[in-house]
Design an enzyme around this catalytic site. Structure first.
Site, PDB file in Angstrom:
ATOM      1  CG  HIS A 261      49.767  -7.249   7.584  1.00 13.82           C
ATOM      2  ND1 HIS A 261      49.327  -6.881   8.841  1.00 13.82           N
ATOM      3  CD2 HIS A 261      50.862  -6.477   7.320  1.00 13.82           C
ATOM      4  CE1 HIS A 261      50.138  -5.947   9.325  1.00 13.82           C
ATOM      5  NE2 HIS A 261      51.083  -5.680   8.408  1.00 13.82           N
TER       6      HIS A 261
ATOM      7  N   GLY B 173       0.781  -1.224   0.000  1.00 14.82           N
ATOM      8  CA  GLY B 173       0.000   0.000   0.000  1.00 14.82           C
ATOM      9  C   GLY B 173       0.814   1.276   0.000  1.00 14.82           C
TER      10      GLY B 173
ATOM     11  N   GLY C 144      18.305   0.320  23.117  1.00 14.16           N
ATOM     12  CA  GLY C 144      18.526  -0.769  22.171  1.00 14.16           C
ATOM     13  C   GLY C 144      19.140  -0.258  20.882  1.00 14.16           C
TER      14      GLY C 144
ATOM     15  NE  ARG D 251       9.632  -1.914  13.557  1.00 17.86           N
ATOM     16  CZ  ARG D 251       9.132  -0.791  13.067  1.00 17.86           C
ATOM     17  NH1 ARG D 251       9.520   0.371  13.547  1.00 17.86           N
ATOM     18  NH2 ARG D 251       8.256  -0.813  12.078  1.00 17.86           N
TER      19      ARG D 251
ATOM     20  CG  LEU E 128      22.112   2.464  21.949  1.00 13.97           C
ATOM     21  CD1 LEU E 128      22.933   1.251  22.338  1.00 13.97           C
ATOM     22  CD2 LEU E 128      22.387   3.622  22.916  1.00 13.97           C
ATOM     23  CD  GLU E 129      21.630   1.189  13.975  1.00 16.48           C
ATOM     24  OE1 GLU E 129      22.217   0.117  13.782  1.00 16.48           O
ATOM     25  OE2 GLU E 129      20.665   1.568  13.281  1.00 16.48           O
TER      26      GLU E 129
ATOM     27  CB  THR F 142       9.639  -0.661   8.126  1.00 19.48           C
ATOM     28  OG1 THR F 142       8.234  -0.597   8.392  1.00 19.48           O
ATOM     29  CG2 THR F 142      10.381   0.148   9.178  1.00 19.48           C
ATOM     30  CB  CYS F 143      13.993  -2.555   5.744  1.00 24.64           C
ATOM     31  SG  CYS F 143      15.782  -2.705   5.557  1.00 24.64           S
TER      32      CYS F 143
ATOM     33  CG  ASP G 241       9.986  -7.581  11.738  1.00 23.70           C
ATOM     34  OD1 ASP G 241      10.954  -8.361  11.653  1.00 23.70           O
ATOM     35  OD2 ASP G 241      10.117  -6.336  11.681  1.00 23.70           O
TER      36      ASP G 241
END
Length: 464
Positions: free
Chosen positions: A443, A34, A180, A271, A184-185, A41-42, A311
């Site tokens: 390295h 829709g 969480g 969420r 924090l982000e 959301t992502c 989710d």
């Protein structure tokens, strides 16, 4: 009435990946969405835009704190907030248009509108009803309210993660409710922009469920970056007056009441599954006590022909977990053996330094009573990290004491979100720490810290 093999409700990472895989496997597939754009959301108001702002503000941090040390001298960049938001929107657009292209490439139809399931085998979108052999619910999640608190989100002063990504202006102060990943982000984004950020967390430490040693060090590093923390505190009420917020909270240790003022309050306490309007009650689809859709190990709900992923079902609310479930279910529906290894799903926090984990924590192993060994290596011993002003943090590898099999890995440091996948692959193949330790690493790279931690599970790291 259109007929499909598969109709998926929701175009987030779970839904769109499942659709593309279904298309690749020859199943006639449609996705119901829709929003004006695909990606859920992502891509629209979550993972992707937040990473754009994290990247932009990290560049600002480097210019302010490290450029001069490297001989890069000049005027420190100023922040054009509108341009930064425009950059974020451009990133969103590129990604969402990319999903549209992939749908066309794989012959996946986009049914534009909000969907419901009037009965098994049918999906209603607007006034049209479409038939499908298989219906997949991948409708994602929405912001969960703060339990027992009087907080009303207006997306102006009191915002969710969505509102925090599109504030009209940079505030002077922000209170983040919840310590969480999301809090924090986004707290880091605004702290780098000069905002006074205070994080209020109900538990006694941030990032619940994270390895305790990593979480403790993480909080110390963020505090050095300017974030303030109030832990063991329950927010009671947020009142908005004259465009400002008053935050009332109580400390759990003594039940004392306190107040705090801020320009913006970000509610980031988690969420919950978003299933509104689908008609699950009428269908009689079984739900868990936590409001998730109940499924079996093949993602089947209690109603034949209806499945659920991402989710809306149990498990961590992670985009890549949903993607894996989407691929696995597509393969199952095509007669293949789709499978997700839930023991090897990494988690990442995209602050600076990044935090990443996979597998078991020390706390879990102690609770199990399992004999284990720890291999640790600090990024202070990594030449690349020191050269790049990124030597905060460490790698911790946990291995079975008898078999040396890797049981978990926890990283706080540069590029942790990319480094963790070395251990994910190792764990998928049942590798021992010695296998990782004996693998040649280029390295100088950050990844050498992973090898050193693996060596520390044996005779010892070389550069420690």
């Amino acid at each position: 009435m259109a007929q499909y093999d598969v109709i998926i409700i929701g175009s987030g990472p779970g839904g769109y990946v499942c659709a593309i895989r279904c298309g690749q496997l020859g199943l006639k597939t449609a996705v119901v969405e829709g929003r004006e754009t695909l990606g859920g959301t992502c891509l629209n108001v979550g993972c992707i835009p937040s990473k754009a702002l994290l990247h932009a503000t990290h560049q600002l941090h480097e210019a302010e704190h490290n450029f001069a040390k490297m001989g890069l001298k000049g005027k420190t960049p100023s922040v054009d907030w509108k341009q930064m938001l425009a950059y974020k929107e451009d990133v969103i657009g590129q990604n969402t248009k990319g999903i549209e292209f992939l749908f066309k490439k794989n012959k996946v139809d986009w049914l534009k509108g909000w969907g419901s399931i009037p009965e098994a085998g049918k999906v209603k979108v607007g006034d049209e009803v479409h038939e499908a052999k298989h219906i997949i619910i991948a409708s994602g999640s929405e912001v969960a309210p703060v339990p027992g608190a009087d907080i009303k989100i207006d997306e102006k002063v009191v915002v969710s993660s969505t509102g925090a990504l599109e504030l009209d202006k940079i505030p002077s102060s922000m209170v983040v409710v919840g310590g969480g990943v999301i809090g924090l982000e986004l707290g880091s984004v605004y702290a780098r922009l000069g905002v006074e950020v205070t994080v209020i967390e109900f538990l006694d430490g941030i990032t619940p469920g994270q390895d305790a040693e990593v979480a403790k060090n993480f909080q110390k590093i963020l505090a050095k970056q300017g974030l303030k923390f109030i832990t063991g505190a329950a927010v009671q009420k947020v009142t908005v007056k004259n465009g400002k917020a008053d935050i009332s909270y109580k400390l759990r240790k003594d039940d004392s009441a306190h107040d705090l003022k801020a320009d913006v309050v970000l509610v980031a306490t988690g969420r919950k599954p978003f299933t509104e309007g689908l008609g699950l009650d009428t269908l009689g689809i079984g739900m868990t006590d936590r409001g998730q859709i109940s499924v079996d190990d093949h993602y089947r709900t209690t109603v034949k022909g209806i499945y659920a992923i991402g989710d809306v079902i149990e498990g961590p609310m992670l985009a890549h977990k949903a993607e894996d479930e989407g691929m696995a279910l597509a393969e199952i529906l095509a007669g293949q053996a789709g499978h997700v290894n839930y023991d090897v799903i990494p988690g990442v926090i995209y602050t600076h330094p990044e935090v990443a984990n996979v597998g078991l924590t020390e706390e879990m192993l102690k609770q199990e009573g399992r004999a284990y060994k720890v291999g640790k290596f600090s990024f202070m011993g990594n030449g690349r990290a020191k050269a790049n002003f990124a030597a905060d943090g460490f790698v911790k590898i946990l291995a079975d004491k008898e078999t040396d099999r890797i049981l978990g890995c926890h990283v706080i440091g540069p590029m942790a979100g990319d480094l963790i996948h070395e251990v994910c692959v190792a764990m998928e193949f049942g590798a021992a720490a010695e296998d990782l330790a004996r693998t040649c690493h280029a390295h100088p790279t950050y990844s050498e810290a992973m090898r050193e931690a693996a060596l520390a599970c044996g005779d010892g790291a070389i550069h420690a």
